[in-house]
Design an enzyme around this catalytic site. Structure first.
Site, PDB file in Angstrom:
ATOM      1  N   PHE A 157      39.550 -46.398  12.419  1.00 46.55           N
ATOM      2  CA  PHE A 157      39.004 -46.301  11.076  1.00 46.55           C
ATOM      3  C   PHE A 157      40.205 -46.826  10.092  1.00 46.55           C
ATOM      4  CE2 PHE A 157      40.716 -42.114  11.000  1.00 46.55           C
ATOM      5  CZ  PHE A 157      41.037 -41.987   9.441  1.00 46.55           C
ATOM      6  N   LYS A 210      35.355 -54.267  19.428  1.00 53.46           N
ATOM      7  CA  LYS A 210      34.517 -52.887  19.064  1.00 53.46           C
ATOM      8  C   LYS A 210      35.281 -52.119  18.075  1.00 53.46           C
ATOM      9  CE  LYS A 210      34.164 -49.172  20.054  1.00 53.46           C
ATOM     10  NZ  LYS A 210      34.169 -47.893  18.860  1.00 53.46           N
ATOM     11  N   SER A 256      43.759 -42.793  18.475  1.00 50.45           N
ATOM     12  CA  SER A 256      44.336 -41.455  18.688  1.00 50.45           C
ATOM     13  C   SER A 256      45.229 -41.519  19.981  1.00 50.45           C
ATOM     14  CB  SER A 256      43.388 -40.336  18.294  1.00 50.45           C
ATOM     15  OG  SER A 256      42.257 -40.548  19.287  1.00 50.45           O
ATOM     16  N   CYS A 307      49.496 -44.595  10.935  1.00 46.95           N
ATOM     17  CA  CYS A 307      50.109 -44.217  12.265  1.00 46.95           C
ATOM     18  C   CYS A 307      51.686 -44.235  11.572  1.00 46.95           C
ATOM     19  CB  CYS A 307      49.759 -45.030  13.243  1.00 46.95           C
ATOM     20  SG  CYS A 307      50.414 -46.635  13.082  1.00 46.95           S
ATOM     21  N   GLU A 313      50.100 -34.121  14.901  1.00 47.25           N
ATOM     22  CA  GLU A 313      49.488 -35.062  14.022  1.00 47.25           C
ATOM     23  C   GLU A 313      48.796 -34.545  12.840  1.00 47.25           C
ATOM     24  OE1 GLU A 313      47.430 -38.898  15.172  1.00 47.25           O
ATOM     25  OE2 GLU A 313      48.555 -39.697  13.645  1.00 47.25           O
TER      26      GLU A 313
HETATM   27  P1  NAD Z   1      40.085 -42.519  17.546  1.00 51.00           P
HETATM   28  O1  NAD Z   1      41.091 -42.542  18.817  1.00 51.00           O
HETATM   29  O2  NAD Z   1      39.230 -41.497  17.300  1.00 51.00           O
HETATM   30  O3  NAD Z   1      39.055 -43.927  17.601  1.00 51.00           O
HETATM   31  C1  NAD Z   1      39.715 -45.056  17.911  1.00 51.00           C
HETATM   32  C2  NAD Z   1      38.665 -45.958  18.528  1.00 51.00           C
HETATM   33  O4  NAD Z   1      38.237 -45.192  19.861  1.00 51.00           O
HETATM   34  C3  NAD Z   1      37.319 -46.181  17.784  1.00 51.00           C
HETATM   35  O5  NAD Z   1      36.808 -47.506  18.155  1.00 51.00           O
HETATM   36  C4  NAD Z   1      36.394 -45.003  18.226  1.00 51.00           C
HETATM   37  O6  NAD Z   1      34.973 -45.444  18.546  1.00 51.00           O
HETATM   38  C5  NAD Z   1      36.977 -45.034  19.981  1.00 51.00           C
HETATM   39  N1  NAD Z   1      36.799 -43.617  20.614  1.00 51.00           N
HETATM   40  C6  NAD Z   1      36.889 -42.462  19.993  1.00 51.00           C
HETATM   41  N2  NAD Z   1      36.714 -41.534  20.836  1.00 51.00           N
HETATM   42  C7  NAD Z   1      36.539 -42.220  22.153  1.00 51.00           C
HETATM   43  C8  NAD Z   1      36.264 -41.545  23.299  1.00 51.00           C
HETATM   44  N3  NAD Z   1      36.306 -40.356  23.533  1.00 51.00           N
HETATM   45  N4  NAD Z   1      35.992 -42.526  24.163  1.00 51.00           N
HETATM   46  C9  NAD Z   1      35.791 -43.963  24.105  1.00 51.00           C
HETATM   47  N5  NAD Z   1      36.463 -44.292  22.910  1.00 51.00           N
HETATM   48  C10 NAD Z   1      36.431 -43.488  21.852  1.00 51.00           C
HETATM   49  O7  NAD Z   1      41.024 -42.993  16.252  1.00 51.00           O
HETATM   50  P2  NAD Z   1      40.801 -42.882  14.651  1.00 51.00           P
HETATM   51  O8  NAD Z   1      40.342 -41.549  14.414  1.00 51.00           O
HETATM   52  O9  NAD Z   1      39.534 -43.886  14.436  1.00 51.00           O
HETATM   53  O10 NAD Z   1      42.087 -43.517  14.184  1.00 51.00           O
HETATM   54  C11 NAD Z   1      43.268 -42.715  13.661  1.00 51.00           C
HETATM   55  C12 NAD Z   1      44.162 -42.740  14.866  1.00 51.00           C
HETATM   56  O11 NAD Z   1      44.759 -43.916  15.311  1.00 51.00           O
HETATM   57  C13 NAD Z   1      45.587 -41.923  14.569  1.00 51.00           C
HETATM   58  O12 NAD Z   1      45.729 -40.889  15.713  1.00 51.00           O
HETATM   59  C14 NAD Z   1      46.471 -42.876  14.105  1.00 51.00           C
HETATM   60  O13 NAD Z   1      47.779 -42.331  14.356  1.00 51.00           O
HETATM   61  C15 NAD Z   1      46.119 -43.746  15.225  1.00 51.00           C
HETATM   62  N6  NAD Z   1      46.454 -45.171  14.787  1.00 51.00           N
HETATM   63  C16 NAD Z   1      47.710 -45.508  15.621  1.00 51.00           C
HETATM   64  C17 NAD Z   1      48.102 -47.020  15.412  1.00 51.00           C
HETATM   65  C18 NAD Z   1      49.437 -47.562  15.989  1.00 51.00           C
HETATM   66  O14 NAD Z   1      49.684 -48.405  15.921  1.00 51.00           O
HETATM   67  N7  NAD Z   1      49.935 -46.537  16.978  1.00 51.00           N
HETATM   68  C19 NAD Z   1      47.695 -47.594  14.417  1.00 51.00           C
HETATM   69  C20 NAD Z   1      46.443 -47.050  13.570  1.00 51.00           C
HETATM   70  C21 NAD Z   1      45.910 -45.869  14.020  1.00 51.00           C
END
Ligand code: NAD
Length: 483
Positions: free
Chosen positions: A150, A174, A227, A282, A383
């Site tokens: 997000f 997606k 995450s 991140c 985090e």
């Molecule tokens: P998230 O892991 O909740 O979701 C990311 C994606 O995975 C979304 O498209 C979501 O729909 C999907 N998803 C979520 N739970 C799932 C599950 N159980 N099974 C399958 N798909 C699932 O992450 P978020 O809250 O959208 O984003 C924030 C996180 O992203 C933070 O931890 C941040 O540090 C990380 N992030 C990392 C980077 C990087 O480059 N390392 C960059 C941006 C964000």
């Protein structure tokens, strides 16, 4: 009437095969600004079939012609720049300037993709054996997909899609169901390019569509950003299903400040790193490690500056910090602040009760500082993903490096110093993938890979740069003898 989003499959906008929709909420106003479908696996399959069908013709399209689409794409993105900024602000809650930075970075990935014809080359050795020549050629592999978070709803999918398709692959995005609108507008622009049907596809949804992407036998590679627990799941599931995978996870970023650092510049950088995008980056600085006598002046200035930040609706140009993404996120963040207090940290700036006039329902958390943080406290290890700074004091440089290397994350770390020796040691010894020296947010530009180690990255080829070229192509070996 709130708009129900449609998927983009095979060159058309099509209704998802579900009656289950999640509201997309503007976190500052709490208005519902869209309805995001929870697309089932069958919709992912439709997108895969369209992408698979498009692949053969697309890979035969000369690479220079494939790259031409990117010039037009860039022009359209520039034309609609401020429209995209407004959508990012509305669905994510960050400020306009932060959204401008995000959209600009997204466009830079399109710039990078125009260079693919120059770099997508193989290599050849004549007479590798007597009368035998050997060649390595780069080829696209088929259908790739991205599952994205997000916090950078426009930029993160752009790390992957432009490079993937100019390399000759076809693509599915997606996005996060919390922030799907940014990709909707990007795909409206992609639609204007008249790419062959099926080259780019968009499927909205949550876990079910993510799982379908990871498990689909005809998707050859997946880029994930999100995450750490989900990154691990994506890495394992994609590996089990025989796919290439790059999974960028969560972070806990440390910023160390030496007594010899330029204090004014350090403070300005730290403020941007910790509170930019309300800490939902991140690469956000999270733990400030003050070395020796840097501690007192640094803490005093940080508390003063953080307390003066203007929290407000991202759409207002004067706001310096926007909302966090949702009420659930606010609850998690305020819970972690309380846990910090319970574990013995000193709450020297409390942003939990911040109110913004006219936006009383908005999910704001004000700048917060926890002082006297110890390495074992939850707030130092896990985090937070919110505008919370943890300050700890350590006696010397070696202690700072030790504390950083104890983290199970390894996304980014910064050092503020005037010493070249300490700068080099820091880069050499710290186990994090993106290092900043007198830079608070060490964000790789489009032509460099986005680093990440330990629980912040699963895979070997990173997103962006030449790693992306490797990820989106395979090297086929040709050994020839002509008798
Ligand atoms: P998230 O892991 O909740 O979701 C990311 C994606 O995975 C979304 O498209 C979501 O729909 C999907 N998803 C979520 N739970 C799932 C599950 N159980 N099974 C399958 N798909 C699932 O992450 P978020 O809250 O959208 O984003 C924030 C996180 O992203 C933070 O931890 C941040 O540090 C990380 N992030 C990392 C980077 C990087 O480059 N390392 C960059 C941006 C964000």
């Amino acid at each position: 009437m709130v708009k129900k989003l449609k998927n983009y499959i095979g060159g058309s906008w099509v209704e998802a095969s579900t009656s289950h929709y999640t509201p997309v909420i503007n976190p500052a106003t709490c208005e519902t600004i869209g309805e995001c479908p929870d697309s089932p696996a069958a919709d992912v399959d439709k997108a895969v079939q369209a992408a698979k069908e498009a692949f053969e013709e697309w890979r035969r399209t000369p690479v220079l012609s494939r790259a031409q689409y990117m010039y037009r794409f860039k022009a359209l993105l520039e034309d609609r720049f401020e429209d995209m900024v407004k959508i990012v602000v509305a669905e994510n809650g960050k400020t306009r300037d932060e959204a401008r930075g995000e959209v600009r970075r997204g466009i830079e990935s399109v710039d990078f993709a125009t260079a693919i014809p120059v770099i997508m080359r193989g290599y050849k050795t004549e007479d590798i054996s007597s009368g035998i020549d050997e060649t390595a050629e780069r080829q696209p592999l088929g259908v790739y997909a991205a599952i994205t978070p997000f916090n950078f709803p426009m930029m993160v999918p752009m790390w992957f899609l432009p490079t993937a398709i100019v390399c000759g692959n076809t693509y599915i995005v997606k996005p996060s169901p919390q922030t799907p609108l940014s990709m909707e507008i990007v795909y409206e622009l992609l639609d204007e390019l008249d790419l062959p049907e099926g080259v780019v596809n968009l499927v909205f949804g949550g876990k079910e569509s993510s799982m379908a992407v990871m498990e689909h036998p005809d998707i050859v590679g997946v880029s994930f950003v999100g995450s750490t627990p989900v990154a691990k799941l994506v890495y394992e599931t994609c590996a089990k299903h025989g796919k290439r995978v790059q999974a960028q996870g969560g972070a806990k970023n440390y910023i160390a400040v030496m007594p010899d650092a330029n204090m004014e510049a350090s403070v300005a950088n730290i403020m941007g790193s910790v509170y930019g995008c309300a800490g939902q980056r991140c690469l956000a600085g999270s733990v400030i490690v003050a070395v020796g006598e840097a501690y007192e002046p640094l803490k005093a200035e940080l508390v003063k500056r953080a307390g003066a930040l203007r929290v407000g609706y991202g759409m207002n140009e004067e706001s310096q910090m926007g909302t966090v993404i949702s009420a659930a996120a606010r609850e998690r963040i305020t819970g972690m602040i309380q846990q910090g207090v319970n574990e013995g940290a000193a709450l020297v700036l409390d942003g939990r009760d911040v109110k913004v006039a006219g936006f009383e329902n908005g999910t704001f958390v004000g700048p917060t500082i926890l002082d006297k943080v110890q390495p074992d406290m939850t707030v130092a290890r896990e985090e937070v993903f919110g505008p919370v700074m943890a300050i700890m004091q350590v006696p010397d440089f070696d202690a700072a490096v030790d504390v950083i290397n104890r983290s199970h994350y390894g996304n980014a770390a910064s050092l503020f110093t005037a010493s070249g020796k300490h700068a080099r040691e820091f880069k050499y010894r710290v186990r994090a993938g993106n290092i900043g020296i007198n830079v608070g947010v060490a964000a790789a530009t489009a032509s460099f890979p986005f680093g990440g180690q330990k629980d912040s990255f699963f895979g070997d080829l990173h997103g962006q740069g030449l790693d992306a070229l490797e990820f989106f192509t395979d090297k086929k070996i040709l050994i020839e003898r002509w008798l």
